[in-house]
Design an enzyme around this catalytic site. Structure first.
Site, PDB file in Angstrom:
ATOM      1  N   SER A  22      -4.968   6.168   2.882  1.00 46.76           N
ATOM      2  CA  SER A  22      -5.074   5.442   4.157  1.00 46.76           C
ATOM      3  C   SER A  22      -3.914   5.893   5.046  1.00 46.76           C
ATOM      4  O   SER A  22      -3.079   6.702   4.628  1.00 46.76           O
ATOM      5  CB  SER A  22      -4.997   3.926   3.906  1.00 46.76           C
TER       6      SER A  22
ATOM      7  N   ASP B 244       3.975   1.343  -4.315  1.00 42.83           N
ATOM      8  CA  ASP B 244       2.947   1.602  -5.320  1.00 42.83           C
ATOM      9  C   ASP B 244       2.944   0.444  -6.319  1.00 42.83           C
ATOM     10  O   ASP B 244       4.024  -0.049  -6.698  1.00 42.83           O
ATOM     11  CB  ASP B 244       3.324   2.914  -6.048  1.00 42.83           C
ATOM     12  N   ILE B 245       1.752   0.016  -6.727  1.00 42.43           N
ATOM     13  CA  ILE B 245       1.711  -1.128  -7.658  1.00 42.43           C
ATOM     14  C   ILE B 245       2.291  -0.749  -9.031  1.00 42.43           C
ATOM     15  O   ILE B 245       2.555  -1.618  -9.855  1.00 42.43           O
ATOM     16  CB  ILE B 245       0.288  -1.696  -7.831  1.00 42.43           C
TER      17      ILE B 245
ATOM     18  N   ASP C  81       0.855  -1.184   0.000  1.00 42.12           N
ATOM     19  CA  ASP C  81       0.000   0.000   0.000  1.00 42.12           C
ATOM     20  C   ASP C  81       0.896   1.240   0.000  1.00 42.12           C
ATOM     21  O   ASP C  81       1.971   1.248   0.592  1.00 42.12           O
ATOM     22  CB  ASP C  81      -0.919   0.015   1.254  1.00 42.12           C
TER      23      ASP C  81
ATOM     24  N   SER D   1     -16.727  -2.424  -9.670  1.00 42.23           N
ATOM     25  CA  SER D   1     -17.752  -1.524  -9.136  1.00 42.23           C
ATOM     26  C   SER D   1     -19.011  -1.567  -9.992  1.00 42.23           C
ATOM     27  O   SER D   1     -18.940  -1.772 -11.203  1.00 42.23           O
ATOM     28  CB  SER D   1     -17.194  -0.095  -9.123  1.00 42.23           C
TER      29      SER D   1
ATOM     30  N   LYS E 102     -12.592   1.117 -14.095  1.00 50.54           N
ATOM     31  CA  LYS E 102     -12.975  -0.210 -13.578  1.00 50.54           C
ATOM     32  C   LYS E 102     -13.405  -1.113 -14.737  1.00 50.54           C
ATOM     33  O   LYS E 102     -13.029  -2.283 -14.812  1.00 50.54           O
ATOM     34  CB  LYS E 102     -14.116  -0.078 -12.559  1.00 50.54           C
TER      35      LYS E 102
ATOM     36  N   TYR F 109     -13.646   7.367 -13.322  1.00 53.29           N
ATOM     37  CA  TYR F 109     -13.370   6.329 -12.300  1.00 53.29           C
ATOM     38  C   TYR F 109     -14.049   5.019 -12.710  1.00 53.29           C
ATOM     39  O   TYR F 109     -13.407   3.978 -12.793  1.00 53.29           O
ATOM     40  CB  TYR F 109     -13.878   6.782 -10.923  1.00 53.29           C
TER      41      TYR F 109
ATOM     42  N   PHE G 184      -7.137  -4.322  -4.452  1.00 50.85           N
ATOM     43  CA  PHE G 184      -7.972  -3.159  -4.115  1.00 50.85           C
ATOM     44  C   PHE G 184      -7.319  -1.854  -4.577  1.00 50.85           C
ATOM     45  O   PHE G 184      -7.994  -0.849  -4.764  1.00 50.85           O
ATOM     46  CB  PHE G 184      -8.141  -3.042  -2.589  1.00 50.85           C
TER      47      PHE G 184
END
Ligand code: WQD
Length: 338
Positions: free
Chosen positions: A36, A58-59, A31, A124, A153, A149, A80
């Site tokens: 967060s 970071d991915i 993460d 989503s 997805k 956004y 996520f």
């Protein structure tokens, strides 16, 4: 064998990590704390008595992912990590594409390199665009997303379908969340949005705790029973459990599967306000305002497939969520900030 949870200190990620640990899974998290706080890790340990291995990163950082897959014996990834503000995505579409879609492409590259076959993806209900009817089924038409956004997805869903065609031994569960609300009943973890909340429930709890003086209800002329927007509000503890059901489903080697995760019930803005007031005995003052651009009249799930194919159905309702959201907020008036 371990589960790698990307975005595992976020709202839904942290609730899922708690249940993974409580069900005996070995968990590693990556993460970047963009939405967060490190305090979440302390809270997870307080709740479960266990500490997941944590990699700050970071991915999009392929070297970091490569190192994690080298270090860990990952059996499955629950993905996520991603930017999730509808309003911000309208202002910064390129950022959302590079981060959400680009990040997933990097993740898939290193999953393939390290022969990690199992993936659960956080999608989503926004992929359905403006619903032509409700409740929505998984094979209903997707597209016509009302914001960047939601489009990211959908783009990722298409990416995963192409990936599954190339990697025939991949098992992928795409989970289409409706509207996550609520918090862990102990009140140690919950939703802690940066700045002014975009979403309805955190805005309500901030009114209740005195941070905001009233709720703005965006529109009262929708084609719904009381004119306010109708959504399918799923308790985040149920939603987290849905991810464990999906992991189990992937053990059957189903290839790529798609499930709605919702309650199957529509709740209006004013219904939710009334439920919150009733459960918590707190008045929530509100003002009716203009519609918010991009909002749809109503959107709720047909949940039959998730029940039939992975035995998932919700056990908590909006009253449980109103109780648990308030319990989190009153114990943490400034979220994870002290
Ligand atoms: C719900 C209802 C608003 C705030 C989005 C994303 C979805 C998911 C959840 C990430 C609508 C009304 C809201 C307020 C209001 N995102 N509202 N006053 O837009 O259905 O879904 O967030 O996980 O993917 O699309 O959720 O909570 O913003 O709005 O009247 O201050 O509440 O108009 O009818 P939404 P929301």
């Amino acid at each position: 064998m371990a589960i790698l949870v990307t975005g595992g200190t976020g709202y839904i990620g942290s609730h899922t990590v708690v249940q993974l640990l409580q069900n005996g899974y070995d968990v590693a998290i990556i993460d970047n704390f963009s939405n967060s706080k490190p305090e979440v890790l302390e809270r997870i340990t307080q709740i479960t008595g266990k500490t997941p291995r944590f990699y700050e990163g970071d991915i999009l950082d392929g070297k970091k992912l490569d190192m994690i897959f080298d270090n860990e014996n990952i059996d499955a990834v629950i993905h996520f990590a991603g930017l999730k503000s509808v309003a911000e995505s309208v202002q910064k579409p390129e950022l959302y594409i590079s981060n959400n879609v680009g990040g997933t492409m990097v993740l898939l590259k290193y999953m393939a390199k390290h022969n990690v076959k199992n993936l659960v993806f956080s999608s989503s209900a926004t992929v359905y665009g403006v619903p032509k009817h409700v409740p929505l089924c998984e094979d209903d038409e997707v597209g016509g997303c009302t914001n960047p956004y939601g489009q990211t997805k959908l783009d990722i869903e298409f990416l995963l379908k192409d990936y599954a065609k190339i990697h025939k031994d991949a098992n992928i569960a795409i989970l289409r969340y409706f509207n996550p609300i609520g918090a862990h009943p102990c009140g140690l973890i919950g939703e802690d949005p940066n700045g002014i909340p975009n979403n309805l429930m955190p805005y309500i709890t901030q009114v209740a705790v005195g941070k905001r003086d009233h709720l703005n209800v965006f529109g009262s002329d929708y084609k719904t029973h009381d004119g306010t927007g109708v959504r399918d509000y799923i308790h985040v503890v149920d939603l987290a459990r849905g991810h464990l059901c999906a992991l189990k489903k992937l053990e059957e080697k189903p290839g790529l599967v798609i499930y709605n995760l919702g309650t199957g019930k529509g709740t209006s803005v004013l219904d939710l306000v009334k439920a919150f007031e009733q459960v918590n005995n707190i008045k929530i003052p509100y003002v009716i305002c203009d519609r918010r651009p991009g909002d749809v009249d109503e959107n709720y799930a047909n949940c039959d497939k998730a029940y039939k194919e992975m035995g998932f159905k919700t056990e908590l309702d909006i009253f449980d969520a109103c109780r648990d959201s308030w319990n989190w907020q009153k114990k943490n008036p400034n979220g994870y900030d002290k």
